[in-house]
Design an enzyme around this catalytic site. Sequence first.
Site, PDB file in Angstrom:
ATOM      1  N   GLY A 232       0.774  -1.240   0.000  1.00 57.85           N
ATOM      2  CA  GLY A 232       0.000   0.000   0.000  1.00 57.85           C
ATOM      3  C   GLY A 232       0.801   1.282   0.000  1.00 57.85           C
ATOM      4  CB  THR A 233       4.318   2.111   0.256  1.00 55.67           C
ATOM      5  OG1 THR A 233       4.759   0.909  -0.341  1.00 55.67           O
ATOM      6  CG2 THR A 233       4.361   1.985   1.749  1.00 55.67           C
ATOM      7  CE  LYS A 235       5.304  -2.619  -3.327  1.00 51.71           C
ATOM      8  NZ  LYS A 235       4.586  -2.210  -2.112  1.00 51.71           N
ATOM      9  CD  GLU A 453      -7.684  -0.636  27.240  1.00 57.53           C
ATOM     10  OE1 GLU A 453      -6.684  -0.006  26.847  1.00 57.53           O
ATOM     11  OE2 GLU A 453      -7.955  -1.783  26.835  1.00 57.53           O
ATOM     12  CG  ASP A 527      -2.363  -6.018  25.939  1.00 55.88           C
ATOM     13  OD1 ASP A 527      -2.570  -5.435  24.871  1.00 55.88           O
ATOM     14  OD2 ASP A 527      -3.015  -5.821  26.988  1.00 55.88           O
TER      15      ASP A 527
HETATM   16  P1  ATP Z   1       0.931  -3.764  -2.852  1.00 50.51           P
HETATM   17  O1  ATP Z   1       2.355  -4.023  -2.590  1.00 50.51           O
HETATM   18  O2  ATP Z   1       0.045  -4.275  -1.765  1.00 50.51           O
HETATM   19  O3  ATP Z   1       0.466  -4.092  -4.220  1.00 50.51           O
HETATM   20  P2  ATP Z   1       1.322  -1.057  -3.607  1.00 50.51           P
HETATM   21  O4  ATP Z   1       2.529  -0.491  -2.964  1.00 50.51           O
HETATM   22  O5  ATP Z   1       1.431  -1.488  -5.013  1.00 50.51           O
HETATM   23  O6  ATP Z   1       0.749  -2.196  -2.701  1.00 50.51           O
HETATM   24  P3  ATP Z   1      -0.652   0.724  -4.550  1.00 50.51           P
HETATM   25  O7  ATP Z   1      -1.578  -0.246  -5.176  1.00 50.51           O
HETATM   26  O8  ATP Z   1       0.232   1.499  -5.444  1.00 50.51           O
HETATM   27  O9  ATP Z   1       0.194   0.008  -3.437  1.00 50.51           O
HETATM   28  O10 ATP Z   1      -1.442   1.760  -3.648  1.00 50.51           O
HETATM   29  C1  ATP Z   1      -2.780   1.578  -3.274  1.00 50.51           C
HETATM   30  C2  ATP Z   1      -3.506   2.882  -3.203  1.00 50.51           C
HETATM   31  O11 ATP Z   1      -2.968   3.693  -2.170  1.00 50.51           O
HETATM   32  C3  ATP Z   1      -3.347   3.711  -4.463  1.00 50.51           C
HETATM   33  O12 ATP Z   1      -4.324   3.411  -5.391  1.00 50.51           O
HETATM   34  C4  ATP Z   1      -3.503   5.128  -3.939  1.00 50.51           C
HETATM   35  O13 ATP Z   1      -4.861   5.480  -3.854  1.00 50.51           O
HETATM   36  C5  ATP Z   1      -2.970   5.050  -2.516  1.00 50.51           C
HETATM   37  N1  ATP Z   1      -1.586   5.536  -2.428  1.00 50.51           N
HETATM   38  C6  ATP Z   1      -0.523   4.839  -2.011  1.00 50.51           C
HETATM   39  N2  ATP Z   1       0.580   5.603  -2.001  1.00 50.51           N
HETATM   40  C7  ATP Z   1       0.230   6.814  -2.451  1.00 50.51           C
HETATM   41  C8  ATP Z   1       0.939   8.027  -2.694  1.00 50.51           C
HETATM   42  N3  ATP Z   1       2.234   8.146  -2.458  1.00 50.51           N
HETATM   43  N4  ATP Z   1       0.245   9.081  -3.163  1.00 50.51           N
HETATM   44  C9  ATP Z   1      -1.074   8.985  -3.395  1.00 50.51           C
HETATM   45  N5  ATP Z   1      -1.787   7.865  -3.197  1.00 50.51           N
HETATM   46  C10 ATP Z   1      -1.166   6.786  -2.720  1.00 50.51           C
END
Ligand code: ATP
Length: 671
Positions: A232-233, A235, A453, A527
Amino acid sequence: MEEQNKPNNRLTTPHFNFNWMFAIIAIVLIALYFADGGQSVEKEVSYTKFQTYVANGYVSKVVTYSDNTLELYITSNHVKDVFGPDSNKVGHVAMLTTHVPSSDAVTTFLQQQRITRHFAGEESYAEKKDYLTAILWQILPILFFVGIWFFFMKRMGNGAGGGGSVFNVGKSKAQLFDKNGQQIKTTFKDVAGLASAKQEVEEIVEFLREPQKYTELGGKIPKGALLVGPPGTGKTLLAKAVAGEAAVPFFSLSGSDFVEMFVGVGASRVRDLFKQAKEKSPCIIFIDEIDAVGRARGKNPSMGGNDERENTLNQLLTEMDGFGTNSGIIVLAATNRMDILDKALLRAGRFDRQIHVDLPDLNERKEIFEVHLRPVKIDESVDVDLLARQTPGFSGADIANVCNEAALIAARHYKSFVEKQDFLDAVDRIVGGLEKKTKIMTVDERRTIALHEAGHASISWLLEHASPLIKVTIVPRGQALGAAWYLPEERQITTKNQMLDEICSLLGGRAAEELFTGQISSGAMNDLERVTKQVYGMIAYMGMSKELPNLCYYSNEDYSFNKPYSEKTAETIDAAARDLIAEQYERAKKLLTENKEKHNQLAGLLIEKEVIMAEDVEKIFGKRPWHSRSEEIMEESASKEKKEADNTKAGIDEAQEKKDTADTTTEENEK
Ligand code: ATP
């Protein structure tokens, strides 16, 4: 991954439709069946003619049927007399049919003919043959098998993608984006943050646009770049932006697209992909989730030497090194697991560059929020700075989710704009799960949860390296019965003391339960799980224990059945983990006993208010003497907010004053 940009110009080459071939085969099969009996010329004659043929001694066999039809078979030396010029078409069975008055009449007639020695052949009686049923019975099994065959061929063809036929199974499944077909609309503007990664991929686009700029100086264009980072970063997004910006054809596919149930298909798809790419060069090939094919060879437990995935990888290695550097094909790939990739794939000359796409930091989160807030209708209460601060450890995908979730929450409350609180609720929901206010709890349970908590909150407040607290709640969320939100320090390395403080504050919940209720409960399971994992990591991977200092037993092999240490070491690790946890548990208990009053006050407040914020904890415990960087940032922006609010207030007061003066002046004028 977004679907909207999918092109429909899948790579297809014109090919003969093999369905026709199957149809032709089926027709030939059926024709062959009929051809067998089709040798004879069937002819119907009158009963009198039949009698004449028998009387002349032409007939060798007679079959009478229950429906008063009769078949008479002509002896071979009289075929010519009966069939005349058609005799050569008759084949080996010369048969005629006729209708008879009754079977008895036939029997009587034939008996007479036997006596007069005109007929000496066979005579039989049979039930009427139902030709249609007979044919159906013979054809149905053939049709059935042909049908099954078609079905499987079709399925295999679909599995191969594109062509819809089994003959396309070895073709590459890559989608092509270029200026002639549908294009991707994502650009580098849609990718927030990731400055250095962006720069690297921008350079790749540049290489293809103006290769001579680099080759003139003797430089070689890189063959591949690997995007590495947590899920989700961004790529895939980055690769899509390359596709959107590059003025060259872009082939996109996933590592799993090479995988098929047939042996040899993966390798043939790789060959086909590179063949197509060479035709379109200069171009870019993007392979998402390359770990599906790029896993290190020889590390899986299947005993067969000829592993399909290995063949595919070998082919990929050959293709990547098989074309000249200047042939203009750049392979981009993305993965979350670089550690399991084959070393040969990573070496320079294949993936020359590794581009790390990490979780966004504070400023990058802000930029990502700005990108995703573009389509959201927000009001002025939404502060992007605050949102970025509240979301440490969130990936780009999480942030996109927060924005969407906030819009959904606002819509649920029929708001015309999405407000700050909607975003905060969305963050809470994503971190902790859905609030379950209706969960039924006894008074005792509520008290236990509050003490638990409050235990976490107190310890994390009292320890220097524990993450600063944001809020604590005893409203059940998701699977949890209560939750505490922290602001983790964004650090690149973590010291042993920081880890110990985190462990101590995680154990604070269970310690508080034991101290103040006299019992321990199941509520601490989560935990304890985290603590145990962390402690084993510290001892076995980070070499942080007294017993096994400076030793790392980490192994990135997927299927290692043997531990990389002896049984004795395993016992030492277990004992060290037990000691370390016990030590921190005692530390937590000691701290809580020393601060019993304050802790109980906090628990009381929690029972009363359900949700308490860092300010409430500060009122009870006093200001924390230590300042983490994230706390400083929080305070800076809080004071900025306060200043802005004061300014606005001052502005309003001033305006009010002016208005009052204006009102007085008007009144005076009126007077
Ligand atoms: P995976 O490894 O799980 O495939 P990934 O790194 O390929 O993940 P993406 O599919 O590129 O992740 O990102 C998912 C969504 O997160 C994108 O469609 C976008 O909406 C959002 N997103 C992630 N990084 C960014 C960024 N730097 N700027 C804007 N949107 C982002």
